[in-house]
Scaffold this active site. Structure first.
Site, PDB file in Angstrom:
ATOM      1  N   TYR A  84     -11.127   2.383  10.356  1.00  0.00           N
ATOM      2  CA  TYR A  84     -12.342   2.743   9.595  1.00  0.00           C
ATOM      3  C   TYR A  84     -12.760   1.715   8.558  1.00  0.00           C
ATOM      4  O   TYR A  84     -13.695   1.944   7.809  1.00  0.00           O
ATOM      5  CB  TYR A  84     -12.172   4.111   8.926  1.00  0.00           C
ATOM      6  CG  TYR A  84     -10.883   4.298   8.139  1.00  0.00           C
ATOM      7  CD1 TYR A  84     -10.709   3.690   6.906  1.00  0.00           C
ATOM      8  CD2 TYR A  84      -9.848   5.069   8.638  1.00  0.00           C
ATOM      9  CE1 TYR A  84      -9.537   3.848   6.189  1.00  0.00           C
ATOM     10  CE2 TYR A  84      -8.672   5.240   7.935  1.00  0.00           C
ATOM     11  CZ  TYR A  84      -8.518   4.631   6.707  1.00  0.00           C
ATOM     12  OH  TYR A  84      -7.358   4.787   6.007  1.00  0.00           O
ATOM     13  N   LYS A  85     -12.071   0.572   8.493  1.00  0.00           N
ATOM     14  CA  LYS A  85     -12.463  -0.444   7.507  1.00  0.00           C
ATOM     15  C   LYS A  85     -13.373  -1.458   8.200  1.00  0.00           C
ATOM     16  O   LYS A  85     -14.513  -1.147   8.499  1.00  0.00           O
ATOM     17  CB  LYS A  85     -11.215  -1.086   6.905  1.00  0.00           C
ATOM     18  CG  LYS A  85     -10.292  -0.085   6.189  1.00  0.00           C
ATOM     19  CD  LYS A  85      -9.088  -0.822   5.619  1.00  0.00           C
ATOM     20  CE  LYS A  85      -8.021   0.133   5.108  1.00  0.00           C
ATOM     21  NZ  LYS A  85      -8.432   0.852   3.911  1.00  0.00           N
ATOM     22  N   ARG A  92     -12.706  -3.811  -7.357  1.00  0.00           N
ATOM     23  CA  ARG A  92     -12.533  -4.427  -6.042  1.00  0.00           C
ATOM     24  C   ARG A  92     -13.873  -4.453  -5.295  1.00  0.00           C
ATOM     25  O   ARG A  92     -14.593  -3.455  -5.257  1.00  0.00           O
ATOM     26  CB  ARG A  92     -11.492  -3.618  -5.261  1.00  0.00           C
ATOM     27  CG  ARG A  92     -11.016  -4.275  -3.986  1.00  0.00           C
ATOM     28  CD  ARG A  92      -9.863  -3.508  -3.385  1.00  0.00           C
ATOM     29  NE  ARG A  92     -10.244  -2.169  -2.963  1.00  0.00           N
ATOM     30  CZ  ARG A  92      -9.599  -1.452  -2.061  1.00  0.00           C
ATOM     31  NH1 ARG A  92      -8.516  -1.940  -1.489  1.00  0.00           N
ATOM     32  NH2 ARG A  92     -10.004  -0.250  -1.728  1.00  0.00           N
ATOM     33  N   ASP A  96       1.155  -4.665   8.652  1.00  0.00           N
ATOM     34  CA  ASP A  96       0.035  -3.742   8.479  1.00  0.00           C
ATOM     35  C   ASP A  96      -1.230  -4.604   8.377  1.00  0.00           C
ATOM     36  O   ASP A  96      -1.397  -5.376   7.424  1.00  0.00           O
ATOM     37  CB  ASP A  96       0.245  -2.895   7.220  1.00  0.00           C
ATOM     38  CG  ASP A  96      -0.846  -1.838   7.043  1.00  0.00           C
ATOM     39  OD1 ASP A  96      -1.953  -2.036   7.561  1.00  0.00           O
ATOM     40  OD2 ASP A  96      -0.563  -0.814   6.373  1.00  0.00           O
ATOM     41  N   PHE A 148       0.849  -1.189   0.000  1.00  0.00           N
ATOM     42  CA  PHE A 148       0.000   0.000   0.000  1.00  0.00           C
ATOM     43  C   PHE A 148       0.889   1.245   0.000  1.00  0.00           C
ATOM     44  O   PHE A 148       1.869   1.306   0.747  1.00  0.00           O
ATOM     45  CB  PHE A 148      -0.951  -0.003   1.207  1.00  0.00           C
ATOM     46  CG  PHE A 148      -1.981   1.079   1.085  1.00  0.00           C
ATOM     47  CD1 PHE A 148      -3.068   0.930   0.233  1.00  0.00           C
ATOM     48  CD2 PHE A 148      -1.838   2.275   1.765  1.00  0.00           C
ATOM     49  CE1 PHE A 148      -4.005   1.947   0.073  1.00  0.00           C
ATOM     50  CE2 PHE A 148      -2.773   3.293   1.614  1.00  0.00           C
ATOM     51  CZ  PHE A 148      -3.849   3.137   0.768  1.00  0.00           C
TER      52      PHE A 148
HETATM   53  C1  LIG Z   1      -2.701  -1.384   3.947  1.00  0.00           C
HETATM   54  C2  LIG Z   1      -3.103   0.022   4.277  1.00  0.00           C
HETATM   55  N1  LIG Z   1      -2.351   0.744   5.120  1.00  0.00           N
HETATM   56  C3  LIG Z   1      -2.689   2.011   5.443  1.00  0.00           C
HETATM   57  C4  LIG Z   1      -3.826   2.602   4.936  1.00  0.00           C
HETATM   58  C5  LIG Z   1      -4.206   4.000   5.253  1.00  0.00           C
HETATM   59  O1  LIG Z   1      -3.560   4.659   6.206  1.00  0.00           O
HETATM   60  P1  LIG Z   1      -4.121   6.055   6.711  1.00  0.00           P
HETATM   61  O2  LIG Z   1      -5.340   5.775   7.527  1.00  0.00           O
HETATM   62  O3  LIG Z   1      -3.013   6.628   7.469  1.00  0.00           O
HETATM   63  O4  LIG Z   1      -4.520   6.872   5.515  1.00  0.00           O
HETATM   64  C6  LIG Z   1      -4.652   1.871   4.072  1.00  0.00           C
HETATM   65  C7  LIG Z   1      -5.879   2.473   3.476  1.00  0.00           C
HETATM   66  O5  LIG Z   1      -6.037   3.662   3.333  1.00  0.00           O
HETATM   67  C8  LIG Z   1      -4.264   0.571   3.726  1.00  0.00           C
HETATM   68  O6  LIG Z   1      -5.009  -0.144   2.899  1.00  0.00           O
HETATM   69  N1  LIG Z   2      -8.723   6.145   3.651  1.00  0.00           N
HETATM   70  C1  LIG Z   2      -9.297   6.378   2.461  1.00  0.00           C
HETATM   71  C2  LIG Z   2      -9.772   7.639   2.145  1.00  0.00           C
HETATM   72  C3  LIG Z   2     -10.365   7.902   0.929  1.00  0.00           C
HETATM   73  C4  LIG Z   2     -10.505   6.858   0.027  1.00  0.00           C
HETATM   74  C5  LIG Z   2     -10.038   5.604   0.320  1.00  0.00           C
HETATM   75  C6  LIG Z   2      -9.424   5.355   1.523  1.00  0.00           C
HETATM   76  C7  LIG Z   2      -8.874   4.031   1.853  1.00  0.00           C
HETATM   77  O1  LIG Z   2      -8.854   3.672   2.983  1.00  0.00           O
HETATM   78  C8  LIG Z   2      -8.371   3.199   0.771  1.00  0.00           C
HETATM   79  C9  LIG Z   2      -7.994   1.841   1.218  1.00  0.00           C
HETATM   80  N2  LIG Z   2      -6.936   1.809   2.190  1.00  0.00           N
HETATM   81  C10 LIG Z   2      -7.592   0.913   0.085  1.00  0.00           C
HETATM   82  O2  LIG Z   2      -7.275  -0.225   0.387  1.00  0.00           O
HETATM   83  O3  LIG Z   2      -7.610   1.283  -1.058  1.00  0.00           O
END
Ligand SMILES: Cc1ncc(COP(=O)(O)O)c(C=O)c1O
Ligand SMILES: Nc1ccccc1C(=O)C[C@H](N)C(=O)O
Length: 409
Positions: free
Chosen positions: A219-220, A368, A194, A125
């Protein structure tokens, strides 16, 4: 799964079926993006109203003690610990996943002066790689990338920390956490997992895998709401030696002594930095409580079954329509989302969204679909696949409105 009737029978027999009513989901939509932003639990609305009106509005500053605000990062962390196979005092809610990656990567590199390499895989990511680049630049370390097939061979005595995302955000492929951790530790490296696409989606047992460090999103699958605070895990055996590079006052041993010099707090508390986001923590706690009330083995089994059913139905009903599976077929080796490649992935996903099937697109060509077992059912799987088939066979996706790109995907 061969028919709508079969899908309905599976839903009727689903012990988790009633959890759907615990969420405030829009009628007429099939929400398949809980792997990016989890749905809103009904209880969260009341909890936030109470926290805002009562704790903030009426009790004001007293709520830090009276309502337990100051303990919220450790308390909610202790609950998340139950979802990821950790001890309560090994998990803390703080900051964002990105910031937690920075804190733990920097701590891991600093703790091993003879080792200057952060090892990861290309296609991890982006924030993981970007933060690793920032840490490497700040500490004079180096980010090394090796494809996952060669990741174990790329471990040598220069590697301080191996940074991997347990369930890949695009393919949903899942690493064997215990095996990789063992291999890295055999070379003297720490591993930082992660868990953003794992926590609340698949069974995770950090302690059984002898994991060192981990981070993940709130938030997921934890349903903590947009921008919910994230979590971090530091194995008990590392807590005394690791120091946070963000030495804020909330991670101090005695923040309310107001001394001039930093002294790291006991245990995991040193990985706090600034004042915890109480509204975000309150929402996250509701999401986590909801999960903890569920039969977790049944939840993970249902996630696998939903994904397998979607793969089967799409491959059967959409055969010859240009889709290629980009996710492992074997349920035990993937997370709780399914990806298909299609060269027109972007407009197809916009057409799906317009028809009420909410998934997302990941560049360059990934459609997805997230299957969050608390609120997605088998009828949703069937209907989503049928709508996808209709869009592909009619060519309805090839509309100028669906080709326009958006800022956030
Ligand atoms: C594997 C992974 N790590 C980190 C994040 C995001 O991190 P953050 O909440 O700091 O934007 C996401 C999605 O946004 C993710 O899919
Ligand atoms: N935090 C976000 C804010 C805006 C749009 C997407 C995200 C995601 O979390 C993407 C996710 N991590 C992903 O696996 O694509």
């Amino acid at each position: 799964m061969k028919s709508l009737d079969e899908a309905r029978a599976l839903d009727a027999a689903d012990p988790l079926r009633t959890y759907r009513d615990a969420f405030d989901l829009p009628a007429g939509e099939i929400y398949l993006d809980g792997n990016s932003l989890g749905a809103l639990p009904r209880a969260t609305v009341a909890r936030l109203a109470g926290t805002v009106r009562g704790e903030w509005g009426r009790d004001l500053i007293r709520s830090w003690n009276k309502a337990g605000w100051i303990d919220a990062p450790a308390r909610v962390g202790g609950k998340i610990a139950q979802l990821i196979g950790a001890q309560a005092h090994e998990v803390l809610v703080a900051d964002s996943t990105s910031v937690n990656l920075f804190k733990l990567l920097a701590a891991a590199v600093k703790a091993q002066p003879g080792r200057r390499v952060i090892l990861s895989e290309p296609g991890n990511f982006p924030t993981d790689l970007y933060v690793a680049q920032g840490v490497a630049e700040t500490l004079g370390a180096e980010l090394r990338l090796a494809p996952r097939e060669a990741i174990v061979e790329a471990l040598d005595e220069d590697v301080a920390v191996l940074l991997l995302t347990h369930v890949h955000y695009q393919s949903a492929a899942m690493f064997d956490m215990a095996a990789i951790t063992r291999a890295a530790q055999a070379k003297g490296a720490l591993v930082l997992w992660d868990l953003s696409h794992s926590a609340g989606a698949v069974a995770v047992d950090l302690n059984a895998a002898n994991a060192d460090l981990a981070v993940g999103c709130g938030y997921k699958y934890l349903n903590g709401g947009p921008g919910a605070p994230a979590f971090l895990f530091v194995a008990e055996r590392h807590q005394a030696a690791l120091r946070s590079p963000l030495s804020g006052w909330m991670g101090h041993a005695a923040p309310f002594d107001f001394g001039d010099d930093y002294a790291p707090g006991e245990g995991i508390s040193r990985f706090l930095c600034g004042t915890p986001p109480i509204l975000g923590l309150a929402a996250l706690e509701e999401g986590v409580d909801l999960l903890l009330g569920a039969d977790l083995p049944a939840l993970y089994a249902k996630g696998q079954a939903l994904c397998s059913a979607f793969i089967d139905v799409v491959e059967d009903r959409c055969a010859g329509l240009g889709l290629t599976l980009a996710t492992p077929r074997e349920g035990a080796t993937r997370g709780s989302h399914v990806s298909f490649r299609h060269e027109q992935g972007w407009p197809i996903m916009q057409a799906l969204i317009a028809r009420g099937v909410i998934g997302d697109f990941r560049a360059p060509d990934i459609l997805r679909f997230g299957f969050t077992p608390l609120y997605v059912g088998f009828e949703d799987v069937w209907n989503a696949a049928e709508i996808l088939r209709d869009i592909l066979t009619t060519g309805a996706w090839d509309d100028p409105a669906f080709h326009a790109r958006a800022a956030v995907t």
